[in-house]
Design a protein around this motif. Structure first.
Motif, PDB file in Angstrom:
ATOM      1  N   LEU A 169       1.233  11.291  -5.895  1.00 42.78           N
ATOM      2  CA  LEU A 169       1.321   9.979  -6.533  1.00 42.78           C
ATOM      3  C   LEU A 169       2.429   9.981  -7.575  1.00 42.78           C
ATOM      4  CD1 LEU A 169      -2.462   9.094  -7.011  1.00 42.78           C
ATOM      5  CD2 LEU A 169      -0.890   8.237  -5.271  1.00 42.78           C
ATOM      6  N   VAL A 173       4.085   5.931 -12.662  1.00 41.66           N
ATOM      7  CA  VAL A 173       3.036   4.909 -12.681  1.00 41.66           C
ATOM      8  C   VAL A 173       1.856   5.362 -13.529  1.00 41.66           C
ATOM      9  CG1 VAL A 173       1.413   3.605 -11.255  1.00 41.66           C
ATOM     10  CG2 VAL A 173       3.738   4.026 -10.433  1.00 41.66           C
ATOM     11  N   VAL A 191      -5.931   2.583 -11.022  1.00 41.65           N
ATOM     12  CA  VAL A 191      -4.581   2.947 -10.590  1.00 41.65           C
ATOM     13  C   VAL A 191      -4.613   3.879  -9.386  1.00 41.65           C
ATOM     14  CG1 VAL A 191      -2.393   3.986 -11.287  1.00 41.65           C
ATOM     15  CG2 VAL A 191      -3.724   2.663 -12.941  1.00 41.65           C
ATOM     16  N   LEU A 195      -4.004   3.029  -5.109  1.00 44.06           N
ATOM     17  CA  LEU A 195      -2.855   3.655  -4.466  1.00 44.06           C
ATOM     18  C   LEU A 195      -3.262   4.616  -3.348  1.00 44.06           C
ATOM     19  CD1 LEU A 195      -0.652   4.501  -7.591  1.00 44.06           C
ATOM     20  CD2 LEU A 195      -0.256   2.682  -5.921  1.00 44.06           C
ATOM     21  N   SER A 196      -4.535   4.971  -3.322  1.00 41.65           N
ATOM     22  CA  SER A 196      -5.009   6.007  -2.395  1.00 41.65           C
ATOM     23  C   SER A 196      -5.779   5.424  -1.216  1.00 41.65           C
ATOM     24  CB  SER A 196      -5.905   7.003  -3.153  1.00 41.65           C
ATOM     25  OG  SER A 196      -5.227   7.543  -4.255  1.00 41.65           O
ATOM     26  N   ARG A 197      -5.612   4.171  -0.930  1.00 41.75           N
ATOM     27  CA  ARG A 197      -6.360   3.562   0.172  1.00 41.75           C
ATOM     28  C   ARG A 197      -6.135   4.249   1.514  1.00 41.75           C
ATOM     29  NH1 ARG A 197      -5.466  -2.865  -1.339  1.00 41.75           N
ATOM     30  NH2 ARG A 197      -6.850  -2.886  -3.177  1.00 41.75           N
TER      31      ARG A 197
END
Length: 279
Positions: A169, A173, A191, A195-197
């Protein structure tokens, strides 16, 4: 595949090799599934014919309805859904924070902890059956789906996949969120998880499929027939059930996980390749 055709050869040769390989792989994987689906619609006498028929001479699609009614599959589908959904929820609740801690919080001996987790993957599952069963029995969790949820909670492979993804990641961010005052829990929830879908979809499918098809552990835990999962119930019905009805039951039991993979296969491929290349 490119190694099958020497550099400089025409694109036609490469395309031909690709098509042939794709057809062979598709036949190898799809043909057994198609054979079971069609065989379930044959009468029991036709299944015993030598040589066997490819397409049913007498079509009996109502076999699926009869198998559902005769074996009361609705009850066992519900039991299996409870086990699979519970295992998925508990596994994510345990493994996501563990992977995040190993990836971003950098605990003391974190690499050693991860290494010991991965060592558990080298242990045969049969070695753990007796001590795990005795523990569950002492806790009074026999005939309780919680016993299966807890067993699937700490999954070393899931932790490893999640950690590898979290490592990739973008640091910018995460640092920006920290500057805005986000704590570790807020950072994880607002956060990291959005982002980890892709990887969450992968581990979710793995968890559901593993719980859905598991046999040995549900067989040991659920001695009450009314609480058994599909895999255990179908094995119990097998000796006294006609072959065509048994095949229909197997197809119905497999359909949800096959459908789940077909629907989310794009997410699975995206999750497995995401984070593999930096930049």
């Amino acid at each position: 595949m490119r190694t099958l055709v020497a550099p400089g050869r025409s694109r036609t040769g490469y395309a031909f090799a690709l098509v042939i390989t794709t057809i062979v792989v598709t036949v190898v994987f799809v043909l057994p599934l198609l054979w079971v689906v069609l065989s379930a619609m044959k009468p029991a006498a036709e299944l015993a014919r030598v040589p066997p028929t490819v397409l049913p001479l007498t079509w009996q699609p109502e076999t699926y309805v009869e198998a559902w009614r005769l074996m009361d599959l609705g009850r066992y589908f519900l039991n299996t859904i409870v086990v699979a959904v519970g295992t998925w929820a508990v596994q994510l609740a345990v493994d996501v924070p563990a992977a995040y801690a190993l990836s971003r919080l950098k605990p003391v001996l974190g690499k050693g902890i991860l290494g010991m987790m991965l060592l558990t993957l080298m242990m045969p599952a049969a070695v753990l059956l007796v001590p795990t069963y005795l523990t569950v029995a002492d806790l009074g969790l026999l005939n309780n789906p919680v016993a299966l949820w807890l067993l699937g909670a700490a999954n070393a492979f899931t932790v490893f996949l999640l950690k590898r993804f979290f490592d990739q990641l973008p640091v910018e961010v995460l640092e920006a969120a920290k500057i805005d005052g986000a704590g570790q829990l807020t950072l994880l929830w607002r956060v990291v998880l959005p982002l980890s879908r892709p990887i969450l979809a992968v581990v979710s499918i793995f968890a559901v499929v593993a719980a859905w098809k598991d046999f040995i552990w549900p067989l040991l835990v659920f001695s009450d027939p009314a609480r058994q999962t599909l895999s255990v119930a179908l094995q119990r019905f097998a000796p006294d059930t006609p072959v065509n009805l048994m095949l229909a039951g197997l197809v119905l039991a497999s359909a949800p996980v096959v459908g789940l993979f077909l629907v989310f296969q794009r997410h699975v491929l995206a999750g497995l390749t995401a984070g593999g290349v930096k930049g």
